[in-house]
Design a protein around this motif. Sequence first.
Motif, PDB file in Angstrom:
ATOM      1  N   MET A  14      -4.464  -3.237 -17.438  1.00  0.00           N
ATOM      2  CA  MET A  14      -4.603  -1.882 -17.984  1.00  0.00           C
ATOM      3  C   MET A  14      -5.076  -0.903 -16.914  1.00  0.00           C
ATOM      4  O   MET A  14      -4.675   0.262 -16.914  1.00  0.00           O
ATOM      5  N   ALA A  15      -5.918  -1.366 -15.995  1.00  0.00           N
ATOM      6  CA  ALA A  15      -6.358  -0.501 -14.899  1.00  0.00           C
ATOM      7  C   ALA A  15      -5.160  -0.058 -14.070  1.00  0.00           C
ATOM      8  O   ALA A  15      -5.070   1.107 -13.656  1.00  0.00           O
ATOM      9  N   GLY A  16      -4.218  -0.968 -13.837  1.00  0.00           N
ATOM     10  CA  GLY A  16      -3.003  -0.605 -13.113  1.00  0.00           C
ATOM     11  C   GLY A  16      -2.162   0.397 -13.872  1.00  0.00           C
ATOM     12  O   GLY A  16      -1.606   1.329 -13.286  1.00  0.00           O
ATOM     13  N   ILE A  17      -2.066   0.236 -15.175  1.00  0.00           N
ATOM     14  CA  ILE A  17      -1.300   1.179 -15.996  1.00  0.00           C
ATOM     15  C   ILE A  17      -1.949   2.564 -15.949  1.00  0.00           C
ATOM     16  O   ILE A  17      -1.271   3.582 -15.868  1.00  0.00           O
ATOM     17  N   LEU A  18      -3.290   2.596 -15.953  1.00  0.00           N
ATOM     18  CA  LEU A  18      -4.003   3.868 -15.928  1.00  0.00           C
ATOM     19  C   LEU A  18      -3.944   4.555 -14.559  1.00  0.00           C
ATOM     20  O   LEU A  18      -4.294   5.731 -14.444  1.00  0.00           O
ATOM     21  N   LEU A  19      -3.490   3.835 -13.539  1.00  0.00           N
ATOM     22  CA  LEU A  19      -3.345   4.435 -12.207  1.00  0.00           C
ATOM     23  C   LEU A  19      -2.134   5.360 -12.092  1.00  0.00           C
ATOM     24  O   LEU A  19      -2.053   6.156 -11.167  1.00  0.00           O
ATOM     25  N   VAL A  20      -1.197   5.255 -13.005  1.00  0.00           N
ATOM     26  CA  VAL A  20       0.058   6.004 -12.909  1.00  0.00           C
ATOM     27  C   VAL A  20      -0.154   7.504 -12.693  1.00  0.00           C
ATOM     28  O   VAL A  20       0.481   8.082 -11.812  1.00  0.00           O
ATOM     29  N   PRO A  21      -1.037   8.179 -13.439  1.00  0.00           N
ATOM     30  CA  PRO A  21      -1.176   9.633 -13.247  1.00  0.00           C
ATOM     31  C   PRO A  21      -1.659  10.040 -11.855  1.00  0.00           C
ATOM     32  O   PRO A  21      -1.398  11.160 -11.423  1.00  0.00           O
ATOM     33  N   VAL A  22      -2.351   9.164 -11.141  1.00  0.00           N
ATOM     34  CA  VAL A  22      -2.859   9.547  -9.816  1.00  0.00           C
ATOM     35  C   VAL A  22      -1.863   9.248  -8.694  1.00  0.00           C
ATOM     36  O   VAL A  22      -2.113   9.607  -7.551  1.00  0.00           O
ATOM     37  N   ILE A  23      -0.750   8.619  -9.029  1.00  0.00           N
ATOM     38  CA  ILE A  23       0.279   8.351  -8.026  1.00  0.00           C
ATOM     39  C   ILE A  23       1.034   9.657  -7.759  1.00  0.00           C
ATOM     40  O   ILE A  23       1.505  10.307  -8.693  1.00  0.00           O
ATOM     41  N   PRO A  24       1.157  10.045  -6.490  1.00  0.00           N
ATOM     42  CA  PRO A  24       1.870  11.297  -6.177  1.00  0.00           C
ATOM     43  C   PRO A  24       3.319  11.267  -6.673  1.00  0.00           C
ATOM     44  O   PRO A  24       3.963  10.219  -6.709  1.00  0.00           O
ATOM     45  N   THR A  25       3.808  12.433  -7.045  1.00  0.00           N
ATOM     46  CA  THR A  25       5.168  12.572  -7.578  1.00  0.00           C
ATOM     47  C   THR A  25       6.204  12.050  -6.591  1.00  0.00           C
ATOM     48  O   THR A  25       7.190  11.441  -6.992  1.00  0.00           O
ATOM     49  N   ARG A  26       5.980  12.268  -5.314  1.00  0.00           N
ATOM     50  CA  ARG A  26       6.924  11.811  -4.283  1.00  0.00           C
ATOM     51  C   ARG A  26       7.057  10.281  -4.302  1.00  0.00           C
ATOM     52  O   ARG A  26       8.157   9.747  -4.214  1.00  0.00           O
ATOM     53  N   LEU A  27       5.927   9.585  -4.453  1.00  0.00           N
ATOM     54  CA  LEU A  27       5.984   8.121  -4.525  1.00  0.00           C
ATOM     55  C   LEU A  27       6.636   7.644  -5.821  1.00  0.00           C
ATOM     56  O   LEU A  27       7.345   6.636  -5.827  1.00  0.00           O
ATOM     57  N   ARG A  28       6.403   8.376  -6.910  1.00  0.00           N
ATOM     58  CA  ARG A  28       7.058   8.020  -8.172  1.00  0.00           C
ATOM     59  C   ARG A  28       8.571   8.153  -8.051  1.00  0.00           C
ATOM     60  O   ARG A  28       9.317   7.333  -8.575  1.00  0.00           O
ATOM     61  N   ALA A  29       9.025   9.195  -7.343  1.00  0.00           N
ATOM     62  CA  ALA A  29      10.465   9.396  -7.154  1.00  0.00           C
ATOM     63  C   ALA A  29      11.054   8.266  -6.309  1.00  0.00           C
ATOM     64  O   ALA A  29      12.152   7.777  -6.597  1.00  0.00           O
ATOM     65  N   ARG A  30      10.344   7.839  -5.273  1.00  0.00           N
ATOM     66  CA  ARG A  30      10.825   6.714  -4.460  1.00  0.00           C
ATOM     67  C   ARG A  30      10.887   5.431  -5.289  1.00  0.00           C
ATOM     68  O   ARG A  30      11.831   4.652  -5.170  1.00  0.00           O
ATOM     69  N   ALA A  31       9.875   5.223  -6.125  1.00  0.00           N
ATOM     70  CA  ALA A  31       9.861   4.039  -6.983  1.00  0.00           C
ATOM     71  C   ALA A  31      11.017   4.084  -7.971  1.00  0.00           C
ATOM     72  O   ALA A  31      11.624   3.056  -8.274  1.00  0.00           O
TER      73      ALA A  31
END
Length: 169
Positions: A14-31
């Motif tokens: 759950m801690a990993g799931i809660l990390l999603v909002p702090v991941i930069p948008t650029r990294l989310r796009a690469r993922a």
Amino acid sequence: MTAQMLVQIPLLLMAGILLVPVIPTRLRARAARWDQGGVSGLVLATLAMAFWMLPRSLDASTTDPLVALAKFLTVPLLIGLPLAFSWPRAGFIVRGVFLTEFVATFFRLGWLYRVSPIRLCNNYGLGDQQRLGNYMLWIGGGLLAWLALKLLAGNFKSLSPSSSPGAPG
């Protein structure tokens, strides 16, 4: 053993799931480019999850501080985060396969822990192992009943991409 498998590991996930909002948008796009259809992330999460379900891994994480540190880093980062990123991208069939395997794993491990006449983890007693097996069988049954009700009712809105924590938007 029960606390580690049914409390500690799910909380780390759950801690990993809660990390999603702090991941930069650029990294989310690469993922998102790497994880077409959610399959890559779900496979990564499944492989990492399988490793931490091995009795040898559980034992090592209680006796070796480096293995414990690896667990505290890899469960959120290699299971929770990929699940949160991949689940919204996964289609109905991919989700169904993943959830079916998740429930089946509870039944397989629950049965194994319950009926094994020997301790599978050296750091835990046979009674704790069998208690964990019973809990896992009950949890597997509850998950199966919940999924069957969701499927029969045709109501998967709570599992839709728009309501997932990793949904782009």
